[in-house]
Enzyme design. Structure first.
Site, PDB file in Angstrom:
ATOM      1  N   ASP A 182       0.926  -1.045   0.099  1.00 16.68           N
ATOM      2  CA  ASP A 182      -0.050   0.056  -0.019  1.00 16.68           C
ATOM      3  C   ASP A 182       0.742   1.094  -0.004  1.00 16.68           C
ATOM      4  O   ASP A 182       2.185   1.003   0.220  1.00 16.68           O
ATOM      5  CB  ASP A 182      -0.686  -0.082   1.280  1.00 16.68           C
ATOM      6  CG  ASP A 182      -1.587   1.105   1.507  1.00 16.68           C
ATOM      7  OD1 ASP A 182      -2.415   1.802   0.569  1.00 16.68           O
ATOM      8  OD2 ASP A 182      -1.639   1.686   2.635  1.00 16.68           O
ATOM      9  N   ASP A 219      -0.369   5.166   1.089  1.00 16.19           N
ATOM     10  CA  ASP A 219      -0.635   6.056   2.155  1.00 16.19           C
ATOM     11  C   ASP A 219      -0.591   5.323   3.627  1.00 16.19           C
ATOM     12  O   ASP A 219      -1.487   4.558   3.643  1.00 16.19           O
ATOM     13  CB  ASP A 219      -1.807   6.768   1.887  1.00 16.19           C
ATOM     14  CG  ASP A 219      -1.759   7.470   0.572  1.00 16.19           C
ATOM     15  OD1 ASP A 219      -0.764   8.621   0.307  1.00 16.19           O
ATOM     16  OD2 ASP A 219      -2.713   7.307  -0.210  1.00 16.19           O
ATOM     17  N   ASP A 225      -1.302  -0.889   6.157  1.00 24.56           N
ATOM     18  CA  ASP A 225      -1.652  -0.338   7.404  1.00 24.56           C
ATOM     19  C   ASP A 225      -2.914  -0.104   7.934  1.00 24.56           C
ATOM     20  O   ASP A 225      -3.051   0.451   9.366  1.00 24.56           O
ATOM     21  CB  ASP A 225      -0.990   1.224   7.397  1.00 24.56           C
ATOM     22  CG  ASP A 225      -1.819   2.299   6.653  1.00 24.56           C
ATOM     23  OD1 ASP A 225      -2.526   3.185   7.328  1.00 24.56           O
ATOM     24  OD2 ASP A 225      -2.090   2.014   5.309  1.00 24.56           O
TER      25      ASP A 225
END
Length: 218
Positions: free
Chosen positions: A7, A9, A167
């Site tokens: 990922d 961001d 995250d």
């Protein structure tokens, strides 16, 4: 060696400050009150359309397609004009990816951020060359947590992708839906406690990532 998909961001870059700035610039043009960084960070994760939906809902505005498109367009204009002034790469992230590439890993990126902005940010930080495949939030009709973008990234790598690194709740759900193992970066933008997110390994600093991947492959 197998492939790994990241990922963006909240996983590789702390981009919330620039997203926050672009939202507030767009709102300021119409005399709107600004949001705090914490508020905007809480809206990140499902792509730009959902970000703007959440902004409008938090302002008490009823859903309206024209209003959504208008504010989203102005947000993107501000964001693409200045996407990385306040953004930073998480410590150790670049070194970890370079280490994995040196070991022969193929590296992919699967993000809900538009692919053009994603490439722009990676290029500004000298990271674009490290990725063998990039799928953004506008690359397909579907966005995470639908597994289609992650599966498309895996297919583009032409390797057996064994792991997704992210995250957030969205990332965990995406990996689970795609049938991939998930490594959770604990210092990103998740809302729930770590134990509530399905994961196969976790790390708080990217220096830990190469060893974690080796353990998960063992």
């Amino acid at each position: 060696m197998p492939g790994v998909v990241f990922d963006l961001d909240g996983t590789l870059v702390h981009s919330a400050p620039d997203i926050h700035a672009a939202v507030n610039k767009a709102l300021a043009e119409e005399g709107g009150a600004p949001f705090t960084l914490a508020e905007i960070t809480g809206f990140i994760g499902n792509g730009v359309p959902v970000l703007i939906q959440r902004v409008l809902a938090a302002r008490g505005e009823a859903p309206d397609a024209h209003r959504q498109a208008e504010l989203q367009g102005r947000f993107m204009a501000h964001y693409e004009a200045d996407p990385a002034t306040l953004t930073s790469v998480y410590p150790g992230a670049e070194a970890a990816i370079r280490h994995l590439r040196a070991e022969g890993w193929r590296i992919g990126l699967c993000t809900n951020k538009p692919v053009g902005a994603s490439r722009q940010i990676l290029s500004l930080f000298g990271l674009l060359e490290l990725f063998d495949a990039i799928i953004g939030g506008d690359s397909l009709p579907q966005r995470k947590p639908d597994p289609a973008p992650l599966r498309a990234t895996a297919a583009a790598l032409n390797e057996e992708v064994v792991l997704y690194v992210g995250d957030s709740e969205v990332d965990a759900a995406t990996a689970e839906a795609a049938g991939l193992r998930f490594a959770l970066f604990t210092e990103g933008y998740r809302h729930a406690p770590v134990h509530e997110l399905p994961h196969h390994g976790l790390f708080s600093h990217h220096d830990e990532l190469p060893d974690l991947l080796r353990r998960l492959l063992a």
